[in-house]
Write a protein that holds these residues in place. Structure first.
Motif, PDB file in Angstrom:
ATOM      1  N   THR A   5       1.147   9.746  -0.133  1.00 16.31           N
ATOM      2  CA  THR A   5       2.091   8.960  -0.312  1.00 16.31           C
ATOM      3  C   THR A   5       1.722   7.480  -0.388  1.00 16.31           C
ATOM      4  N   THR A   6       1.470   7.209  -1.577  1.00 19.08           N
ATOM      5  CA  THR A   6       0.900   5.794  -1.744  1.00 19.08           C
ATOM      6  C   THR A   6       1.269   5.354  -2.830  1.00 19.08           C
ATOM      7  N   ASP A  58       3.529   2.830   9.023  1.00 13.72           N
ATOM      8  CA  ASP A  58       2.867   3.717   8.064  1.00 13.72           C
ATOM      9  C   ASP A  58       1.666   2.783   7.233  1.00 13.72           C
ATOM     10  N   THR A  59       1.270   1.982   7.664  1.00 12.64           N
ATOM     11  CA  THR A  59      -0.017   1.136   7.263  1.00 12.64           C
ATOM     12  C   THR A  59      -1.157   2.163   7.724  1.00 12.64           C
ATOM     13  N   CYS A  97      -6.837   7.911   2.968  1.00  9.36           N
ATOM     14  CA  CYS A  97      -5.614   7.352   2.538  1.00  9.36           C
ATOM     15  C   CYS A  97      -4.611   8.570   2.672  1.00  9.36           C
ATOM     16  N   VAL A 123      -3.735  -0.260   0.708  1.00  6.63           N
ATOM     17  CA  VAL A 123      -3.871   0.600   1.955  1.00  6.63           C
ATOM     18  C   VAL A 123      -5.257   0.314   2.475  1.00  6.63           C
ATOM     19  N   HIS A 141      -7.066   7.675   9.486  1.00  5.03           N
ATOM     20  CA  HIS A 141      -6.847   7.016   8.219  1.00  5.03           C
ATOM     21  C   HIS A 141      -7.514   5.618   8.384  1.00  5.03           C
ATOM     22  N   GLY A 164       0.783  -1.398   0.061  1.00  6.62           N
ATOM     23  CA  GLY A 164      -0.069  -0.041  -0.166  1.00  6.62           C
ATOM     24  C   GLY A 164       0.767   1.231   0.041  1.00  6.62           C
ATOM     25  N   HIS A 165       1.198   1.635   1.275  1.00 11.09           N
ATOM     26  CA  HIS A 165       1.903   2.808   1.288  1.00 11.09           C
ATOM     27  C   HIS A 165       3.455   2.885   0.467  1.00 11.09           C
ATOM     28  N   THR A 166       3.862   1.419   0.754  1.00 12.52           N
ATOM     29  CA  THR A 166       4.859   1.320  -0.166  1.00 12.52           C
ATOM     30  C   THR A 166       4.764  -0.138  -0.553  1.00 12.52           C
ATOM     31  N   HIS A 179      -0.154   1.914  -3.797  1.00  9.65           N
ATOM     32  CA  HIS A 179      -1.293   1.159  -4.205  1.00  9.65           C
ATOM     33  C   HIS A 179      -2.249   1.349  -3.039  1.00  9.65           C
ATOM     34  N   LEU A 180      -3.342   2.223  -3.717  1.00  8.47           N
ATOM     35  CA  LEU A 180      -4.670   2.543  -2.865  1.00  8.47           C
ATOM     36  C   LEU A 180      -5.226   1.361  -2.214  1.00  8.47           C
TER      37      LEU A 180
END
Ligand SMILES: [Zn+2]
Length: 265
Positions: A209-210, A193-194, A206, A216, A200, A171-173, A212-213
Motif C-alpha cells: 500500500t504505497t 507506517d513509514t 516497500c 518511502v 522494510h 510515501g505510504h500516503t 509514492h515509492l
C-alpha cells in the motif's frame, strides 16, 4: 533550558494472521506466515500527554476481519490514561487503522499534515488502490473536526511540544508523518507506517500500500537521520516490537511495551 524527556508506550490493540507475500511490493518467494500487529502509542511526562493514532473500532475489525484485542481507549486505560481527557492526538495518517476511534477522544486536538487531508479528500480517492485503506466516515469525521477547529495542520516539520516533533515523510500516503521524541535513551522515532516492519527499512523493501515509492525509500533515510540509532526507530506494525521491548508491569505483558527504555532483544 534542557529538552524535557518522555516515556513512550506502545499499546497493542489488534492483530491479524498474514503471509510474507502480503507485505512486500513484488511479493515474496517464501511461503511463510508474517503476522501484523496494530498499535497506538502514548508519549508522556509529568507535564504532557500525547497520544499517537487512534486505531480502529470493533465494527471495522469485524468488517475487515482483524482480531480486536481491546479498543485503543481500553488499552490506554491500562496505563491510567482516560481517552476522554486526552488533549493532544497525533494522526500519523488517516488510514482506518490509525484514525478509526477518534470519537473516543472528545477533548482532543488532532495533529495532521496538510497533505494527508488533501489526499484523503482529493482526486486520488477515485482509485480503489488508494482509497481501500481509508474509510469514508473517518474522513468525513475528520472534516467535521476541522469545522470545529479541532485539527491543527502542519506542512513538513513541526515542533509539537519541547522534545516532540512531527515530520512529513509521505510515501505510504501523501501526508504520512512520523513522530520524534526525546527520551532518556536519546531520540526515538515512532515510524508508524513509514516502515511497517523492521525488515522494510532494514532491507529497503516497500509495503504494497504505497502512494509514492520514492518517498518511502527516501523516508527510511529520514528515519535514520532523526533517530539516534536504528534501534531507536519503532516500526508501525511489527510483532517484533513486543519481543524487543519490556512491558512496564507484569500484568501488561503482551499488551504494552515501553519504548523509551533500551530494547532487551
Ligand atoms: Zn497502518
Amino acid at each position: 533550558m534542557s529538552t524535557p524527556i518522555y516515556e513512550i508506550y506502545a499499546v497493542k490493540y489488534a492483530t491479524r494472521a498474514a503471509q510474507r507475500r502480503d507485505h512486500f511490493v513484488g511479493g515474496d518467494p517464501h511461503d511463510a506466515p508474517m503476522a501484523m500487529d496494530y498499535f497506538v502509542w502514548a508519549v508522556r511526562n509529568r507535564e504532557r500527554l500525547i497520544v499517537v493514532d487512534t486505531g480502529f473500532t470493533a465494527e471495522m475489525a469485524a468488517q475487515r476481519k482483524r482480531t480486536l484485542l481491546r479498543t485503543p481507549a481500553e488499552g490506554l486505560a491500562l496505563l491510567g490514561i482516560d481517552a476522554g481527557q486526552v488533549k493532544d492526538v497525533v494522526l500519523t495518517h488517516l488510514h482506518y487503522d490509525h484514525v478509526g476511534t477518534f470519537q473516543d477522544f472528545p477533548a482532543a486536538q488532532f495533529h495532521l499534515q496538510d497533505d494527508e487531508l488533501d489526499f484523503a479528500t482529493g482526486r486520488h480517492m477515485r482509485h480503489v488502490r488508494f482509497r481501500h485503506s481509508y474509510e469514508i466516515e473517518d474522513v468525513i469525521g475528520v472534516v467535521r473536526l476541522v469545522f470545529k477547529d479541532r485539527v491543527s495542520f502542519y506542512q513538513g516539520e513541526a515542533q509539537l511540544a519541547p522534545g516532540v516533533s512531527l515530520h512529513r515523510i509521505g510515501g505510504h500516503t501523501a501526508g504520512m508523518q512520523c513522530v520524534r521524541v526525546a527520551t532518556a535513551r536519546g531520540w526515538v522515532v515512532l515510524a508508524s507506517d513509514t516502515s511497517h516492519y523492521y525488515e522494510h527499512m532494514e532491507t529497503g523493501k516497500c509495503f504494497p500500500t504505497t502512494f509514492h515509492l520514492g518517498e518511502v525509500l527516501e523516508g527510511y533515510d529520514t528515519l535514520r537521520r532523526l533517530a539516534d540509532s536504528p534501534q531507536h526507530i519503532i516500526p508501525g506494525h511489527d510483532p517484533l516490537v513486543m519481543e524487543r521491548y519490556r512491558a512496564p508491569a507484569k500484568a501488561l505483558e503482551g499488551i504494552v511495551v515501553r519504548l523509551d527504555e533500551p530494547p532487551v532483544g
